[in-house]
Design a protein around this motif. Structure first.
Motif, PDB file in Angstrom:
ATOM      1  N   VAL A  47     130.235 110.806  86.941  1.00 44.60           N
ATOM      2  CA  VAL A  47     130.264 109.399  87.310  1.00 44.60           C
ATOM      3  C   VAL A  47     131.706 109.056  87.668  1.00 44.60           C
ATOM      4  N   GLY A  48     131.912 108.434  88.817  1.00 42.79           N
ATOM      5  CA  GLY A  48     133.249 108.033  89.237  1.00 42.79           C
ATOM      6  C   GLY A  48     133.214 106.666  89.883  1.00 42.79           C
ATOM      7  N   THR A  49     134.379 106.162  90.218  1.00 41.92           N
ATOM      8  CA  THR A  49     134.481 104.880  90.909  1.00 41.92           C
ATOM      9  C   THR A  49     133.874 105.004  92.304  1.00 41.92           C
ATOM     10  N   GLU A  50     133.052 104.026  92.656  1.00 37.42           N
ATOM     11  CA  GLU A  50     132.373 104.036  93.956  1.00 37.42           C
ATOM     12  C   GLU A  50     133.083 103.061  94.895  1.00 37.42           C
ATOM     13  N   MET A  51     133.613 103.592  95.990  1.00 38.27           N
ATOM     14  CA  MET A  51     134.289 102.772  96.986  1.00 38.27           C
ATOM     15  C   MET A  51     133.296 102.318  98.058  1.00 38.27           C
ATOM     16  N   VAL A  52     133.524 101.127  98.587  1.00 36.25           N
ATOM     17  CA  VAL A  52     132.689 100.616  99.672  1.00 36.25           C
ATOM     18  C   VAL A  52     133.106 101.282 100.978  1.00 36.25           C
ATOM     19  N   ALA A  53     132.129 101.754 101.735  1.00 39.79           N
ATOM     20  CA  ALA A  53     132.408 102.366 103.038  1.00 39.79           C
ATOM     21  C   ALA A  53     131.527 101.711 104.100  1.00 39.79           C
ATOM     22  N   GLY A  92     136.992 101.383  81.532  1.00 36.05           N
ATOM     23  CA  GLY A  92     136.811 100.509  80.379  1.00 36.05           C
ATOM     24  C   GLY A  92     135.349 100.328  80.021  1.00 36.05           C
ATOM     25  N   PRO A  93     134.893  99.089  79.857  1.00 38.38           N
ATOM     26  CA  PRO A  93     133.492  98.832  79.490  1.00 38.38           C
ATOM     27  C   PRO A  93     132.495  99.394  80.499  1.00 38.38           C
ATOM     28  N   ASN A  94     132.905  99.506  81.757  1.00 41.26           N
ATOM     29  CA  ASN A  94     131.992 100.061  82.762  1.00 41.26           C
ATOM     30  C   ASN A  94     131.670 101.528  82.488  1.00 41.26           C
ATOM     31  N   LYS A  95     132.610 102.258  81.884  1.00 42.08           N
ATOM     32  CA  LYS A  95     132.309 103.640  81.511  1.00 42.08           C
ATOM     33  C   LYS A  95     131.194 103.680  80.482  1.00 42.08           C
ATOM     34  N   ALA A  96     131.274 102.809  79.482  1.00 40.28           N
ATOM     35  CA  ALA A  96     130.234 102.759  78.456  1.00 40.28           C
ATOM     36  C   ALA A  96     128.894 102.378  79.074  1.00 40.28           C
ATOM     37  N   ALA A  97     128.921 101.441  80.026  1.00 40.75           N
ATOM     38  CA  ALA A  97     127.688 101.045  80.698  1.00 40.75           C
ATOM     39  C   ALA A  97     127.083 102.222  81.462  1.00 40.75           C
ATOM     40  N   ALA A  98     127.936 103.016  82.119  1.00 39.56           N
ATOM     41  CA  ALA A  98     127.450 104.187  82.853  1.00 39.56           C
ATOM     42  C   ALA A  98     126.862 105.217  81.903  1.00 39.56           C
ATOM     43  N   VAL A  99     127.490 105.392  80.749  1.00 43.71           N
ATOM     44  CA  VAL A  99     126.982 106.329  79.741  1.00 43.71           C
ATOM     45  C   VAL A  99     125.599 105.896  79.264  1.00 43.71           C
ATOM     46  N   ARG A 100     125.436 104.610  78.991  1.00 36.30           N
ATOM     47  CA  ARG A 100     124.136 104.115  78.516  1.00 36.30           C
ATOM     48  C   ARG A 100     123.073 104.228  79.606  1.00 36.30           C
ATOM     49  N   GLU A 101     123.467 103.997  80.848  1.00 40.46           N
ATOM     50  CA  GLU A 101     122.512 104.128  81.950  1.00 40.46           C
ATOM     51  C   GLU A 101     122.035 105.570  82.080  1.00 40.46           C
ATOM     52  N   LEU A 102     122.969 106.508  82.001  1.00 36.47           N
ATOM     53  CA  LEU A 102     122.582 107.919  82.066  1.00 36.47           C
ATOM     54  C   LEU A 102     121.712 108.309  80.880  1.00 36.47           C
TER      55      LEU A 102
END
Length: 269
Positions: free
Chosen positions: A147-153, A168-178
């Motif tokens: 999981v990494g930062t997603e840039m707009v293209a 930060g908190p977004n990492k924890a959110a990504a972990v819970r989503e996975l």
């Protein structure tokens, strides 16, 4: 989010995953800044940009990065990449991955990843660096997902805007989503990081460990009796016949950065 490899299974009530921060946890420096020279050779940044990145890398290695420093680094890098061709970035990363990143991988991290995989655990790299950089590195070390930062293209080029900032908190959110998607039992899963900014991710699992922690994270780890790991050894170079490796030493990067810093000081005077 991107996958790298095939998922593992566990014999318990839920599958177990091991979540790894990338910079200064799996590798010894910033994964994004490490590619500054190849990006210059590809015409994406100029010599001044390389020098600034080298100095930022020197500071990152020497003292780590708190939330304010990471935010400034994020703003600099996102503005820098506005207009870059996404396909070209991916090609440069793929072509130079083993030359640039492999010498920076901690041997202890590589061994830990292998141990988790041997135990049937999924291995997930979770990083604030761009997904186009994180995914190939995760694949290289044998991770299951990344999981990494997603840039707009738009029309194949970065706009400089961020769709998802994996920090930060977004990492924890990504972990819970996975975990929800793959059936991970987070109470039995592991997480590893060096930075206090990753405290939300560490708190999301039942088995957190800290690696080369910054001062704030070390204090938390001692108070909560979390394992404190020290990673210092680089991965041994691979034979050139198998995978070409050209080691780029951190000392050289630091020297270049110091030269840029000295130039800036003289200009101010």
């Amino acid at each position: 989010m991107s996958d790298a490899g095939s998922p593992g299974t566990t014999a318990g009530t839920g599958r177990i995953a091991a979540f790894f921060d990338l910079d200064k946890t799996v590798i010894a420096t910033s994964s994004t800044l490490a590619f500054s020279k190849p990006f210059r050779h590809g015409g994406l940044i100029n010599r001044r940009g390389v020098l600034k990145s080298a100095y930022a890398q020197f500071v990152f290695v020497a003292s780590g990065a708190d939330a304010d420093q990471v935010e400034r680094m994020r703003a600099h890098l996102t503005s820098l990449c506005a207009g870059w061709d996404v396909a070209q970035v991916r090609a440069i990363v793929e072509e130079t991955l083993h030359d640039i990143v492999h010498p920076l991988v901690y041997a202890e991290a590589a061994d830990l990843v292998a141990a988790h995989k041997a135990d049937g655990h999924d291995v997930v790299v979770v990083s604030a660096s761009g997904a186009e950089i994180v995914a190939p590195i995760a694949s290289m070390i044998g991770a299951t997902h990344s999981v990494g930062t997603e840039m707009v293209a738009v029309d194949g080029r970065y706009t400089g805007e961020i769709a998802f900032y994996c920090y930060g908190p977004n990492k924890a959110a990504a972990v819970r989503e996975l975990a929800e998607r793959n059936g991970y039992d987070l109470s039995r899963s592991h997480a590893y990081s060096d930075s206090s900014t990753d405290l939300p991710m560490l708190e999301a699992v039942g088995r957190p460990s800290v690696v080369n922690p910054d001062r704030a994270l070390r204090k938390v780890a001692v108070e909560r009796e979390w394992p404190v790991l020290a990673f210092t050894k680089p991965v041994p170079p691979r034979p050139r016949s198998a995978t070409p490796v050209v080691a780029i030493g951190l000392g050289a990067m630091a020297a270049t950065g110091a030269a840029w810093y000295g130039l800036q000081r003289r200009r101010k005077r």
